[in-house]
Motif scaffolding. Structure first.
Motif, PDB file in Angstrom:
ATOM      1  N   ALA A   1       0.819  -1.213   0.000  1.00 61.34           N
ATOM      2  CA  ALA A   1       0.000   0.000   0.000  1.00 61.34           C
ATOM      3  C   ALA A   1       0.853   1.262   0.000  1.00 61.34           C
ATOM      4  O   ALA A   1       0.518   2.251  -0.657  1.00 61.34           O
ATOM      5  N   ILE A   2       1.982   1.238   0.742  1.00 62.23           N
ATOM      6  CA  ILE A   2       2.896   2.394   0.718  1.00 62.23           C
ATOM      7  C   ILE A   2       3.500   2.546  -0.671  1.00 62.23           C
ATOM      8  O   ILE A   2       3.567   3.648  -1.228  1.00 62.23           O
ATOM      9  N   GLN A   3       3.930   1.445  -1.248  1.00 65.42           N
ATOM     10  CA  GLN A   3       4.556   1.484  -2.566  1.00 65.42           C
ATOM     11  C   GLN A   3       3.574   1.995  -3.628  1.00 65.42           C
ATOM     12  O   GLN A   3       3.964   2.760  -4.524  1.00 65.42           O
ATOM     13  N   ALA A   4       2.307   1.633  -3.498  1.00 68.78           N
ATOM     14  CA  ALA A   4       1.303   2.045  -4.481  1.00 68.78           C
ATOM     15  C   ALA A   4       0.781   3.452  -4.225  1.00 68.78           C
ATOM     16  O   ALA A   4       0.002   3.971  -5.037  1.00 68.78           O
ATOM     17  N   GLY A   5       1.196   4.079  -3.112  1.00 71.01           N
ATOM     18  CA  GLY A   5       0.727   5.420  -2.802  1.00 71.01           C
ATOM     19  C   GLY A   5      -0.658   5.458  -2.185  1.00 71.01           C
ATOM     20  O   GLY A   5      -1.270   6.526  -2.059  1.00 71.01           O
ATOM     21  N   GLN A   6      -1.169   4.292  -1.772  1.00 71.82           N
ATOM     22  CA  GLN A   6      -2.495   4.236  -1.158  1.00 71.82           C
ATOM     23  C   GLN A   6      -2.480   4.764   0.270  1.00 71.82           C
ATOM     24  O   GLN A   6      -3.478   5.310   0.742  1.00 71.82           O
ATOM     25  N   ILE A   7      -1.368   4.563   0.973  1.00 77.22           N
ATOM     26  CA  ILE A   7      -1.189   5.105   2.316  1.00 77.22           C
ATOM     27  C   ILE A   7       0.185   5.771   2.385  1.00 77.22           C
ATOM     28  O   ILE A   7       1.062   5.507   1.560  1.00 77.22           O
ATOM     29  N   HIS A   8       0.357   6.631   3.374  1.00 74.86           N
ATOM     30  CA  HIS A   8       1.630   7.320   3.535  1.00 74.86           C
ATOM     31  C   HIS A   8       2.618   6.535   4.390  1.00 74.86           C
ATOM     32  O   HIS A   8       3.834   6.626   4.171  1.00 74.86           O
ATOM     33  N   THR A   9       2.108   5.759   5.375  1.00 73.89           N
ATOM     34  CA  THR A   9       3.027   5.072   6.286  1.00 73.89           C
ATOM     35  C   THR A   9       2.284   4.106   7.190  1.00 73.89           C
ATOM     36  O   THR A   9       1.041   4.054   7.210  1.00 73.89           O
ATOM     37  N   ASP A  10       3.050   3.342   7.945  1.00 75.00           N
ATOM     38  CA  ASP A  10       2.586   2.624   9.132  1.00 75.00           C
ATOM     39  C   ASP A  10       3.506   3.105  10.242  1.00 75.00           C
ATOM     40  O   ASP A  10       4.712   2.841  10.215  1.00 75.00           O
ATOM     41  N   PHE A  11       2.976   3.839  11.222  1.00 72.87           N
ATOM     42  CA  PHE A  11       3.819   4.442  12.254  1.00 72.87           C
ATOM     43  C   PHE A  11       4.458   3.421  13.177  1.00 72.87           C
ATOM     44  O   PHE A  11       5.418   3.735  13.863  1.00 72.87           O
ATOM     45  N   ARG A  12       3.933   2.200  13.176  1.00 69.38           N
ATOM     46  CA  ARG A  12       4.593   1.146  13.958  1.00 69.38           C
ATOM     47  C   ARG A  12       5.913   0.766  13.308  1.00 69.38           C
ATOM     48  O   ARG A  12       6.916   0.592  13.988  1.00 69.38           O
ATOM     49  N   GLY A  13       5.922   0.630  11.991  1.00 71.19           N
ATOM     50  CA  GLY A  13       7.156   0.293  11.291  1.00 71.19           C
ATOM     51  C   GLY A  13       6.965  -0.827  10.293  1.00 71.19           C
ATOM     52  O   GLY A  13       5.887  -1.423  10.180  1.00 71.19           O
ATOM     53  N   VAL A  14       8.040  -1.117   9.563  1.00 70.71           N
ATOM     54  CA  VAL A  14       8.048  -2.190   8.574  1.00 70.71           C
ATOM     55  C   VAL A  14       9.275  -3.067   8.811  1.00 70.71           C
ATOM     56  O   VAL A  14      10.161  -2.730   9.594  1.00 70.71           O
ATOM     57  N   SER A  15       9.319  -4.187   8.132  1.00 68.69           N
ATOM     58  CA  SER A  15      10.458  -5.105   8.259  1.00 68.69           C
ATOM     59  C   SER A  15      11.657  -4.569   7.491  1.00 68.69           C
ATOM     60  O   SER A  15      11.513  -3.697   6.620  1.00 68.69           O
ATOM     61  N   PRO A  16      12.863  -5.079   7.776  1.00 66.63           N
ATOM     62  CA  PRO A  16      14.044  -4.653   7.001  1.00 66.63           C
ATOM     63  C   PRO A  16      13.862  -4.896   5.509  1.00 66.63           C
ATOM     64  O   PRO A  16      14.238  -4.052   4.690  1.00 66.63           O
ATOM     65  N   GLN A  17      13.300  -6.069   5.149  1.00 64.28           N
ATOM     66  CA  GLN A  17      13.096  -6.355   3.727  1.00 64.28           C
ATOM     67  C   GLN A  17      12.096  -5.390   3.107  1.00 64.28           C
ATOM     68  O   GLN A  17      12.266  -4.938   1.967  1.00 64.28           O
ATOM     69  N   GLY A  18      11.052  -5.058   3.879  1.00 66.33           N
ATOM     70  CA  GLY A  18      10.067  -4.108   3.370  1.00 66.33           C
ATOM     71  C   GLY A  18      10.669  -2.739   3.137  1.00 66.33           C
ATOM     72  O   GLY A  18      10.390  -2.084   2.123  1.00 66.33           O
ATOM     73  N   ALA A  19      11.509  -2.290   4.069  1.00 68.11           N
ATOM     74  CA  ALA A  19      12.167  -0.992   3.926  1.00 68.11           C
ATOM     75  C   ALA A  19      13.078  -0.984   2.704  1.00 68.11           C
ATOM     76  O   ALA A  19      13.105  -0.014   1.934  1.00 68.11           O
ATOM     77  N   ASP A  20      13.829  -2.063   2.513  1.00 68.50           N
ATOM     78  CA  ASP A  20      14.734  -2.155   1.358  1.00 68.50           C
ATOM     79  C   ASP A  20      13.951  -2.118   0.044  1.00 68.50           C
ATOM     80  O   ASP A  20      14.345  -1.444  -0.918  1.00 68.50           O
ATOM     81  N   ARG A  21      12.852  -2.842   0.032  1.00 73.08           N
ATOM     82  CA  ARG A  21      12.041  -2.875  -1.183  1.00 73.08           C
ATOM     83  C   ARG A  21      11.472  -1.506  -1.521  1.00 73.08           C
ATOM     84  O   ARG A  21      11.476  -1.074  -2.687  1.00 73.08           O
ATOM     85  N   LEU A  22      10.991  -0.789  -0.505  1.00 72.22           N
ATOM     86  CA  LEU A  22      10.433   0.546  -0.735  1.00 72.22           C
ATOM     87  C   LEU A  22      11.504   1.521  -1.207  1.00 72.22           C
ATOM     88  O   LEU A  22      11.257   2.354  -2.087  1.00 72.22           O
ATOM     89  N   LYS A  23      12.695   1.414  -0.625  1.00 73.79           N
ATOM     90  CA  LYS A  23      13.780   2.309  -1.034  1.00 73.79           C
ATOM     91  C   LYS A  23      14.186   2.048  -2.479  1.00 73.79           C
ATOM     92  O   LYS A  23      14.427   2.981  -3.256  1.00 73.79           O
TER      93      LYS A  23
END
Length: 529
Positions: free
Chosen positions: A241-263
């Motif tokens: 959802a973050i990658q597609a621009g549907q949401i801006h964030t999850d304030f709790r956080g994401v996994s390391p792999q998720g962060a790498d993928r988004l970057k």
């Protein structure tokens, strides 16, 4: 950067703000408007902040309420007034006196006054029948609450405990309307009505929670956003959802792999901040149920866990990054690695520890021990942690069956004691031993403690450290508490997390910090869109 360096950097955030007109000119001017969209993992059980025990509930509720004090945006961990305009501490008289802002409005248009503060904290400290105060033990020092005048409220303590001030800044202490509480003390379960920056609009269970800007919010010019939309989702769906621009964030956080993928996919369109989290995973043994009423069995299972080796592997693919005790590793109250390694379960010679574990099980007549390990089906890393524990115990001949359940039955098992061994998660609001140790004292002293044990020596140490003003003496009490806790192995911490928050680059004004509970009212957040 070392973990200690990361912690120091987080604590110094506020100090890094530049002074002077030149620096002010460099700060972007917040834009007004826009809808902030973000993910939240779960629906709240009800709408009562005082009864909430999960950050997901607070993520929905915090924007609608004010608190007496708050953690200052942009300056973690500094505390400032929210409803309070100023306050005076008087150790000699055992009092805190708060002067309140005038002109603060509830969403129904009524004025917020000292009577509302008093009614709120009466409810938190001495909840009436049918009302749950989840953090009841944090208010144990309050003896009396007096309304001095319409805009002054005074708290009298039983003993001088400086940690109490921080409890007034907890975002869970939502200020409720005294008038509504008088008509129905349970109204917050079903009605959302506060004085926060956003007014509740709509909630569709399992889908979305919507709110809009409160035009009469007392902080001039805030909030900047027109509204909020929080969507119920977790796991891979959040990153998608973050990658597609549907949401801006999850304030709790994401996994390391998720962060790498988004970057990789969004480049400069994503902003990622990370640092040690005030969250750790622990395992709790039900000391009321055989064979876990036998200290030898509990200690054997504690000794068998290779914390130092485990985080080397777990940290490569998950947020489980740091071995540590009950205090944030590298933080101001933590034992050093050298101190910790002398305590049960934290030694570096895992082979020797496991041999001792086998000896203890044999002595207790439990060489072929088999039991159910209750695991919450929440974030995927919780299930991963259950698999890790089962593998650790397998190496001493113990069979732990991972029983994965949804959040409601997991929470019920914790509160009712209907488990043998259970994975628990503790997220702290701040670095404060008096608060954090409530997870590890006797069950009849703290509702947060799920171990179903009674240990008055631990309770006494907890009480003494809260009152101790000498830093060195307090640290000694903390180490004594930890040493006994790990030896008795009622509940034992295993691994601490890294917090990784990935945000759409347009999201501004939110303060990254080690806690899942702070800066969720979104009063300072804005969108550069």
């Amino acid at each position: 950067m070392t973990i200690h360096g990361k912690i120091m950097a987080l604590a110094a955030m506020g100090a890094l703000l530049l002074n002077g007109a030149a620096a002010a000119a460099q700060e972007p001017v917040p834009k007004e408007g826009g809808i902030l969209r973000y993910a939240v993992s779960d629906d709240p059980a009800n709408f009562d902040c005082h009864a909430a025990n999960h950050f997901a509930a607070l993520m929905r509720l915090a924007p609608h309420y004010s608190t007496l004090l708050r953690f200052k945006p942009g300056s973690y961990p500094e505390i400032e007034g929210d409803i309070a305009d100023s306050w005076e501490a008087n150790p000699a008289e055992l009092t805190y006196t708060f002067k309140l802002r005038q002109g603060v409005k509830f969403h129904d248009g009524s004025d917020l006054k000292a009577a509302d503060i008093a009614a709120t904290y009466d409810r938190l400290t001495w909840p009436p029948e049918g009302v749950v105060s989840e953090r009841l033990e944090t208010f144990r020092q309050i003896e009396k609450i007096d309304v001095v005048d319409d805009y002054t409220v005074r708290f009298k303590l039983k003993e001088w405990d400086e940690s109490v001030l921080g409890t007034f800044a907890s975002p869970y202490n939502c200020v409720y309307s005294a008038a509504l509480l008088m008509s129905d003390a349970s109204y917050p379960k079903e009605k959302v009505m506060g004085s926060g920056p956003f007014v509740f609009d709509e909630f569709v269970s399992g889908s979305v929670w919507k709110s809009s800007k409160f035009e009469d919010y007392f902080r001039e010019g805030q909030p900047y956003l027109d509204g909020l939309e929080s969507y119920t989702m977790e796991g891979p769906a959040v990153v998608n959802a973050i990658q597609a621009g549907q949401i801006h964030t999850d304030f709790r956080g994401v996994s390391p792999q998720g962060a790498d993928r988004l970057k990789q996919s969004l480049g400069d369109g994503i902003s990622i901040e990370s640092g040690p989290a005030l969250t750790h995973f622990l395992v709790t043994f039900n000391a009321e149920k055989p064979p876990f009423d036998d200290e030898r069995v509990r200690r054997a299972l504690n000794l068998a866990i290779d914390r130092w080796g485990g985080v080397k592997g777990l940290g490569r693919t998950t947020e489980m990054r740091y071995a540590g005790g009950i205090f944030l590793p590298g933080g101001q109250f933590a034992a050093s690695d050298a101190e910790l390694q002398k305590m049960a379960g934290f030694g570096t010679d895992i082979a020797a520890a496991r041999e001792e574990a086998k000896r203890l099980l044999k002595e207790a007549g439990q060489e072929n021990l088999s039991f159910d390990l209750t695991v919450r089906n929440g974030p995927p890393i919780v299930v991963d942690f259950g698999v890790f524990l089962a593998d650790q115990w397998r190496q001493i001949g113990v069979n732990a069956r991972n029983v994965v359940v949804e959040t409601p039955p997991w929470a019920a098992a914790l509160s009712e004691g209907s488990y043998q061994v259970i994975i628990d998660i503790y997220s702290a609001l701040r670095e404060e031993p008096t608060e954090q140790m409530t997870k590890y004292v006797s069950h009849d002293v703290s509702a947060r403690s799920a171990g179903r044990f009674t240990d008055r020596e631990l309770d006494d140490l907890w009480h003494k450290q809260a009152l101790e003003q000498d830093k060195a003496k307090r640290m000694a009490l903390l180490r004594t508490f930890e040493s006994r806790l790990y030896e008795k192995s009622y509940s034992v911490p295993v691994v601490w997390l890294e917090r990784i928050v990935a945000m759409n680059a347009a999201l501004k004004g939110w303060t990254f910090n080690p806690s899942n509970f702070l800066y969720l009212d979104q009063s300072s957040t804005w969108l550069d869109e």
